[in-house]
Design a protein around this motif. Structure first.
Motif, mmCIF file in Angstrom:
data_model
loop_
_atom_site.group_PDB
_atom_site.id
_atom_site.type_symbol
_atom_site.label_atom_id
_atom_site.label_comp_id
_atom_site.label_asym_id
_atom_site.label_seq_id
_atom_site.Cartn_x
_atom_site.Cartn_y
_atom_site.Cartn_z
ATOM 1 N N VAL A 49 -14.682 82.310 27.514
ATOM 2 C CA VAL A 49 -14.419 81.293 27.049
ATOM 3 C C VAL A 49 -14.929 79.969 26.632
ATOM 4 N N PHE A 51 -17.554 78.508 28.868
ATOM 5 C CA PHE A 51 -17.665 77.280 29.228
ATOM 6 C C PHE A 51 -18.632 77.969 30.723
ATOM 7 N N ARG A 75 -12.939 80.655 20.368
ATOM 8 C CA ARG A 75 -11.628 80.073 21.099
ATOM 9 C C ARG A 75 -10.310 80.089 20.342
ATOM 10 N N ARG A 76 -10.275 80.308 19.433
ATOM 11 C CA ARG A 76 -8.581 80.091 18.558
ATOM 12 C C ARG A 76 -8.145 81.389 18.483
ATOM 13 N N TYR A 102 -3.634 69.706 17.648
ATOM 14 C CA TYR A 102 -5.042 69.730 17.238
ATOM 15 C C TYR A 102 -5.117 70.652 16.226
ATOM 16 N N ALA A 104 -6.682 73.232 14.944
ATOM 17 C CA ALA A 104 -7.043 73.923 15.716
ATOM 18 C C ALA A 104 -5.289 74.898 15.305
ATOM 19 N N ASN A 105 -4.820 74.316 15.727
ATOM 20 C CA ASN A 105 -2.917 74.574 16.266
ATOM 21 C C ASN A 105 -2.003 74.439 15.118
ATOM 22 N N LEU A 152 0.717 79.211 22.714
ATOM 23 C CA LEU A 152 -0.366 78.326 21.689
ATOM 24 C C LEU A 152 -0.091 80.642 20.933
ATOM 25 N N ARG A 154 -2.169 83.548 21.077
ATOM 26 C CA ARG A 154 -3.561 83.879 20.748
ATOM 27 C C ARG A 154 -3.333 85.401 20.891
ATOM 28 N N GLN B 161 -12.047 70.640 29.405
ATOM 29 C CA GLN B 161 -12.800 71.874 29.707
ATOM 30 C C GLN B 161 -11.102 73.025 28.539
ATOM 31 N N GLN B 162 -10.008 72.145 29.547
ATOM 32 C CA GLN B 162 -8.774 73.147 29.273
ATOM 33 C C GLN B 162 -7.984 71.991 27.311
ATOM 34 N N ARG B 163 -9.076 71.117 27.262
ATOM 35 C CA ARG B 163 -8.875 70.473 25.538
ATOM 36 C C ARG B 163 -9.367 71.949 25.020
ATOM 37 N N LEU B 164 -10.854 72.411 24.823
ATOM 38 C CA LEU B 164 -11.034 72.876 24.599
ATOM 39 C C LEU B 164 -11.142 73.997 24.531
ATOM 40 N N ALA B 165 -10.249 74.941 25.590
ATOM 41 C CA ALA B 165 -9.748 76.631 25.249
ATOM 42 C C ALA B 165 -8.206 76.160 24.399
ATOM 43 N N ASP B 166 -7.454 75.187 24.606
ATOM 44 C CA ASP B 166 -6.629 75.145 23.692
ATOM 45 C C ASP B 166 -6.564 75.059 22.114
ATOM 46 N N GLY B 167 -7.834 74.745 21.993
ATOM 47 C CA GLY B 167 -8.474 74.781 20.760
ATOM 48 C C GLY B 167 -9.088 73.459 20.435
ATOM 49 N N ALA B 168 -9.177 72.502 20.936
ATOM 50 C CA ALA B 168 -9.780 71.013 20.271
ATOM 51 C C ALA B 168 -10.789 71.314 19.953
#
Lengths: 212, 261
Positions: A49, A51, A75-76, A102, A104-105, A152, A154, B161-168
């Motif tokens: 992902v 990180f 990531r999306r 967000y 993206a969503n 989400l 995905r 990081q969870q925010r980034l993973a969720d698409g932020a």
């Protein structure tokens, strides 16, 4: 959506966690990442992902290499649940709703009833949604994080020890729900035999190989 | 010129007041006598130097010289903020400089040019003290705000990081930390505005009164400077975070570990 890991090496504090790891997860497959504690299972999911940056090798998701440029749209395609989820501040419902804000969503439609339906399937009482996240147990947080991942919608699900804090009944419910997600590519880390049953392939970090 | 300027003998007598704190420190055996004495000497030398320099700047009274002085103050503040926030100079100095420049100059020009209605916004007797007061508060806001912003992301790495993973996006993922940092950085300015006049008489008002003006004039100056300070602090910290964000995260949206000293 396919995930290809090619000759991957990840280090921690200068020492290699593993090297030469290669495997491919086909669309719709469920993959169990196996290995002893500290072998880099969680780090591998974090690398998928974006990180953790690989020290060698490459990760290809849906035919596109994961780089600093591609990571934002890749990531999306991925929903990630960490071992001890930290979903931020606010009530559980606030945290479930947050990703819907967000950009993206933006295509997703918020439906509180769907959240409640997932709560029923995972043995979570509805009133829990109004409670502050800080008050929830580890198992409750894991299930809330899993609900977010499902909402989400995905094509890839990355789950890091998703049932480690669940009781026997909740584990069974989780497994049952995960088994219905056959259209998604699922990679999970778990020491629990119950989840191993639904894996199509198993990737062993110590041998660096994958087998059915 | 104030109605009652301090004579040299008066200033010497002022040092005599130091007998009280030093006697208390001696009596209580507080081991700061040496440091306190050095601080008094440093304060004296620094203010003498600044006084001499400002006298020259005020006598020449050229816009470029006043502007240069304000710029020097901003550069010094830039260094000071990063040192006190525990952040590295290289990636953050320039964006912070830009935010200090905007946070200081925008309210300073507005104050001198619009509120005081002066034709020369860089007139030494206005630009330097007004700019200095605004900058001092910008410095405090930036130290608190930047430290809060980066520390919150570092300590709350999993949630971030969870925010980034969720698409932020980077802006979406850092938004709650920006809000928290702004809240904390502006709290002193807001508290100061809420209690001013009740708890203490503020510096500018005191200065204007000592300079011989009526208290009503002093109050108007004080109101205007408080608003300018609040504007400057808000502008600089918001800009500092937004601009520093561009140089503090890697391509994957993760905080660069090298930004902390």
């Amino acid at each position: 959506m396919t995930i290809t890991v090619d000759n991957l090496m990840l280090r921690r504090d200068g020492a290699a966690l593993f090297s030469g790891l290669s495997f491919e997860a086909q669309a719709g497959q469920t993959v169990c990442i196996d290995g002893r504690s500290g072998s880099g299972k969680s780090t591998l999911l974090k690398a998928l992902v974006g990180f953790v940056t690989p020290d060698a090798g490459q990760i290809v998701i849906g035919g596109e290499e994961l780089t600093g440029k591609s990571v934002w749209h890749l990531r999306r395609k991925i929903a990630y649940v960490s071992q001890e989820p930290d979903l931020g501040q606010g009530s559980a419902l606030d945290c479930v709703r947050r990703p819907f804000g967000y950009h993206a969503n933006a295509h997703l439609t918020w439906d509180e009833q769907t959240v409640k339906d997932y709560c029923d399937l995972l043995h979570l009482p509805h009133k829990l949604l109004g409670r502050d996240m800080a008050e929830l147990s580890g198992g409750e947080k894991q299930r809330i994080a899993f609900i977010i991942a499902l909402l989400l919608d995905r094509p890839i699900l990355l789950l890091d020890e998703p049932i480690s804090a669940l009781d026997k009944h909740s584990k069974a419910a989780f497994k049952e729900l995960l088994a219905t997600e056959s259209s998604r590519t699922v990679l999970f880390v778990s020491h629990d035999d119950m989840l191993l049953e639904i894996a199509d392939i198993k990737v062993d970090l110590e041998t660096g190989g994958a087998h059915a | 010129m104030p109605d009652a300027p301090i004579q040299l003998w008066g200033l010497v007598a002022g040092y005599g007041l130091l007998i009280v704190p030093f006697a208390v420190l001696l009596w209580a055996k507080v081991p700061v006598m040496g440091r306190a004495a050095i601080a008094v000497v440093r304060m004296t030398l620094q203010l003498l130097f600044v006084g001499l320099y400002l006298q020259v700047v005020f006598d020449i009274d050229r816009p470029w010289l006043s502007g240069l002085w304000v710029l020097v103050m901003i550069v010094v503040a830039d260094f000071s903020i990063l040192r006190n926030s525990g952040l590295r100079f290289r990636p953050l100095a320039f964006p912070l400089f830009v935010s200090l420049l905007a946070g200081t100059l925008v309210p300073m020009f507005y104050f001198v040019g619009i509120i005081l209605w002066q034709p020369n916004v860089l007139a030494a007797r206005f630009a330097i003290p007004i700019g200095g007061m605004i900058l001092g508060n910008c410095l405090r806001a930036d130290v608190i705000g930047l430290r809060k912003f980066f520390q919150s992301i570092r300590t709350g790495e999993k949630a971030y990081q969870q925010r980034l993973a969720d698409g932020a996006t980077l802006a979406e993922a850092t938004k709650p930390y920006l809000t928290e940092a702004l809240h904390e950085a502006l709290a002193p300015s807001i508290a100061s505005m809420a209690t001013i006049g009740l708890v203490s008489l503020p510096g500018m008002m005191t200065g204007v009164i000592l300079g011989g003006a009526d208290p009503s004039v002093a109050v108007m100056y004080q109101i205007a400077i408080m608003i300018a300070i609040f504007t400057g602090a808000t502008l600089t910290i918001a800009l500092a975070i937004v601009l520093c964000r561009k140089t503090s995260f890697n391509a994957y949206g993760l905080l660069k570990p090298g930004i902390f000293t």
